[in-house]
Design a protein around this motif. Structure first.
Motif, PDB file in Angstrom:
ATOM      1  N   LYS A  85      42.254  37.994  38.982  1.00 33.33           N
ATOM      2  CA  LYS A  85      41.145  37.650  39.881  1.00 33.33           C
ATOM      3  C   LYS A  85      41.742  37.815  41.385  1.00 33.33           C
ATOM      4  N   LEU A  86      42.994  37.114  41.547  1.00 33.09           N
ATOM      5  CA  LEU A  86      43.466  37.138  42.836  1.00 33.09           C
ATOM      6  C   LEU A  86      44.152  38.255  43.510  1.00 33.09           C
ATOM      7  N   LYS A  94      44.730  32.608  50.283  1.00 32.32           N
ATOM      8  CA  LYS A  94      44.702  31.403  49.408  1.00 32.32           C
ATOM      9  C   LYS A  94      46.049  31.098  48.955  1.00 32.32           C
ATOM     10  N   LYS A  95      46.525  29.846  48.909  1.00 30.13           N
ATOM     11  CA  LYS A  95      47.991  29.491  48.141  1.00 30.13           C
ATOM     12  C   LYS A  95      47.499  29.183  46.930  1.00 30.13           C
ATOM     13  N   VAL A  96      48.428  29.750  46.042  1.00 30.15           N
ATOM     14  CA  VAL A  96      48.471  29.876  44.744  1.00 30.15           C
ATOM     15  C   VAL A  96      49.684  28.790  44.182  1.00 30.15           C
ATOM     16  N   VAL A 124      50.919  35.379  49.023  1.00 34.29           N
ATOM     17  CA  VAL A 124      51.222  37.047  49.083  1.00 34.29           C
ATOM     18  C   VAL A 124      50.149  37.659  48.519  1.00 34.29           C
ATOM     19  N   SER A 125      50.072  39.044  48.948  1.00 32.09           N
ATOM     20  CA  SER A 125      49.328  39.825  48.026  1.00 32.09           C
ATOM     21  C   SER A 125      49.655  39.950  46.651  1.00 32.09           C
ATOM     22  N   TYR A 126      49.151  40.060  45.795  1.00 30.94           N
ATOM     23  CA  TYR A 126      49.636  40.174  44.349  1.00 30.94           C
ATOM     24  C   TYR A 126      50.533  39.085  43.939  1.00 30.94           C
ATOM     25  N   ASN A 404      49.012  42.721  33.725  1.00 32.44           N
ATOM     26  CA  ASN A 404      48.497  42.406  35.155  1.00 32.44           C
ATOM     27  C   ASN A 404      47.359  43.388  35.535  1.00 32.44           C
ATOM     28  N   ASN A 405      47.156  43.731  36.633  1.00 31.44           N
ATOM     29  CA  ASN A 405      46.115  44.874  37.117  1.00 31.44           C
ATOM     30  C   ASN A 405      46.174  45.322  38.594  1.00 31.44           C
ATOM     31  N   ALA A 406      45.880  46.185  39.070  1.00 35.04           N
ATOM     32  CA  ALA A 406      46.043  46.779  40.310  1.00 35.04           C
ATOM     33  C   ALA A 406      45.050  47.966  40.573  1.00 35.04           C
TER      34      ALA A 406
END
Length: 442
Positions: A85-86, A94-96, A124-126, A404-406
Motif C-alpha cells: 500500500k505504500l 512517511k517513515k517506515v 524512500v519510494s518503494y 510486491n507490486n508496481a
C-alpha cells in the motif's frame, strides 16, 4: 622411471574439475559479467519443473542473494507496515520503521546459520527492503542497506568487522529510491557510491579506513562501481546522475568524463565493456564509447535516439557478437546492433508472456553456455537463445510468486544467483533453491 601415483589419488585428480562448483559471490556473479560458467546444466526444464531442494523464509527485499563457500547471504527488511500500500512513484512522506537484516543460510539445506539485525526507518519510494546484493570476499561479507548503512561482517560468524553510515559520515542524502550501488572489491579496496559530494569513496576493505574520494554530482544515481581494463589501465567506471566517468582505482583520479543524464537520475544498469567499447544505458539515455587502446581515454561512437538503441531500467543488458540484448522500458526484450544502435527485433514474450499494465516490465539475463537464463518479474525462470535473428524460448518454469507490486502489476524484482549447479532466487516471503544439474552433470 617416475613412480606411478596410487589409483585412488589419480582418480581424485581426475574428479576435481567436475567436482568443483562455482560460487556467485556478488552482483552479476564472480566476474560481474552476468555469465554462469558451470557445465552439466539442464537443456530444458523437466515436466513439472526442476527439483526444489529447499525453501526458507525471508522478509521484504529487492536484494539478490550471494553464494560463497557453501553459504547463502541475503539482505531483507522486517516491518509491520503494509509495503504494497505504500509503494508509489511519488516522493515518500512517511517513515517506515523496521529491522534491516543480513541472513546467512546453509546452501545445501537453507538452514539459518546466523543473522545480523539493525533497527532502521526507511523514507524512500518503494520501501520494500534493501537493494544491494551482498559482496563476499576473502572471509568477509559487505552489505549496503537502503538508507546507507555499509557493513563489513565476518562471513563465518556475522560478527561486525567495521561499519559506515553514509548519511552521518558523508552528509549524504538518501536517493529517491534508496542506496543501490553494489559495493565493488578491487585489491585491498572496497569502492562505493556514497552520495553527491563525494560520489565515490574507496575504503580499506579490511579496516574501513578511507583511502580516496572522488567526483561531485547533484545526485549519485543508482549504478554500481564497475571495473574495466582499457588503455593499458584498470579503470573503475562511476556513472552518476549527470555523467559517466573513468577513474584510477588506486587514487580516484578522474581519467575521463562523458555527459550522460538519464531521466529521473535513473543511472541503474551496469555499464558493459566488450573489447574496446563500453555501453551504458538508462531511462531515456544510452551511449556507446570507444575505449582508447594506448591510454585511458574515450571517444563517443553513438548516442541513442528515441527510435534507436536500448533504454534499460533496472535490468543490466548483455552484449556479445555485435549485439546488445536487454529489456527496455516498454517491457520488451530487444536486440540492438552494437555498432550503430539500430534496433533489430523486440518481443514481450520473455517479460510476461501476456500483456502487462503500463506496458513495462523487467527480466534479468544470465548467460550459460550457448543460451541464457532469464528471470522475469512474474517469477518465471526461462531458458532461451538470443541471436541477431531473434528470441527463441526453449523452456519456462514458474519458480516464485510475485509478492510486491508496481504500477498496477505484481512483481518480483530481485536478481537470482546461479551456483553449485542450482538457482537461488527470492521474493518477499521466501528464498528458493532448485537444482539445474543435468542427469550427467550431477
Amino acid at each position: 622411471m617416475k613412480p606411478l601415483l596410487p589409483a585412488c589419488v589419480t582418480l581424485l585428480f581426475l574428479a576435481l574439475p567436475g567436482a568443483r562448483a562455482d560460487d556467485w559471490p556478488q552482483w552479476l556473479g564472480p566476474k560481474r559479467d552476468s555469465v554462469w560458467r558451470e557445465t552439466g546444466i539442464i537443456d530444458k526444464f523437466p515436466e513439472g519443473g526442476p527439483k526444489v531442494k529447499w525453501r526458507a523464509p525471508v522478509a521484504w527485499g529487492y536484494a539478490g542473494p550471494a553464494v560463497a563457500g557453501g553459504k547463502i547471504y541475503v539482505a531483507d527488511f522486517v516491518t509491520d507496515a503494509d509495503i504494497r500500500k505504500l509503494n508509489s512513484p511519488a516522493p515518500s512522506s512517511k517513515k517506515v520503521s523496521g529491522t534491516e537484516r543480513v541472513l546467512c543460510l546453509d546452501a545445501a539445506t537453507g538452514k539459518e546459520l546466523w543473522k545480523r539485525e539493525d533497527a532502521t526507518a526507511y523514507q524512500v519510494s518503494y520501501p520494500g527492503g534493501p537493494r544491494c546484493t551482498p559482496t563476499v570476499h576473502d572471509g568477509k561479507v559487505y552489505t549496503l542497506g537502503a538508507e546507507g548503512r555499509l557493513l563489513c561482517l565476518d562471513a563465518a560468524s556475522g560478527k561486525e568487522v567495521w561499519a559506515k553510515d553514509f548519511k552521518k559520515d558523508y552528509a549524504a542524502k538518501t536517493p529517491f529510491w534508496g542506496f543501490s550501488g553494489h559495493p565493488l572489491v578491487e585489491g585491498d579496496k572496497l569502492i562505493c557510491v556514497v552520495g553527491g559530494d563525494p560520489v565515490a569513496v574507496a575504503f580499506d576493505r579490511n579496516t574501513g579506513k578511507e583511502l580516496w574520494k572522488a567526483l561531485t554530482a547533484k545526485e549519485p544515481g543508482y549504478c554500481p562501481p564497475t571495473l574495466i581494463e582499457a588503455g593499458g589501465k584498470k579503470q573503475v567506471v562511476i556513472w552518476h546522475a549527470t555523467s559517466i566517468n573513468g577513474l584510477d582505482p588506486e587514487t580516484g583520479k578522474v581519467y575521463w568524463s562523458v555527459p550522460l543524464d538519464p531521466n529521473f537520475a535513473m543511472a541503474i544498469a551496469t555499464p558493459r565493456q566488450v573489447g574496446d567499447t563500453l555501453f551504458a544505458t538508462g531511462y531515456g539515455k544510452a551511449v556507446l564509447l570507444d575505449l582508447a587502446k594506448d591510454k585511458p581515454e574515450v571517444k563517443e561512437v553513438w548516442r541513442g535516439k528515441p527510435s534507436t538503441a536500448l533504454y534499460a531500467i533496472n535490468a543490466t543488458p548483455f552484449v556479445e557478437d555485435g549485439m546488445i540484448y536487454g529489456v527496455d522500458q516498454p517491457g520488451q526484450l530487444r536486440g540492438v546492433k552494437l555498432e550503430t544502435g539500430e534496433r533489430v527485433w523486440d518481443t514481450s514474450d520473455p517479460v510476461s508472456g501476456t500483456k502487462r499494465p503500463q506496458g513495462s516490465g523487467t527480466a534479468f539475463l544470465v548467460k550459460n553456455g550457448d543460451r541464457f537464463f532469464l528471470f522475469n518479474e512474474t517469477g518465471n525462470l526461462i531458458i532461451a537463445r538470443l541471436t541477431a535473428k531473434g528470441y527463441e524460448e526453449v523452456s519456462r518454469w514458474k519458480m516464485l510468486e510475485p509478492t510486491n507490486n508496481a504500477f498496477g502489476r505484481d512483481v518480483v524484482w530481485s536478481h537470482p544467483a546461479f551456483a553449485d549447479k542450482c538457482v537461488f532466487a527470492r521474493n518477499d516471503k521466501e528464498i528458493v533453491c532448485a537444482s539445474l544439474a543435468s542427469e550427467g552433470g550431477k
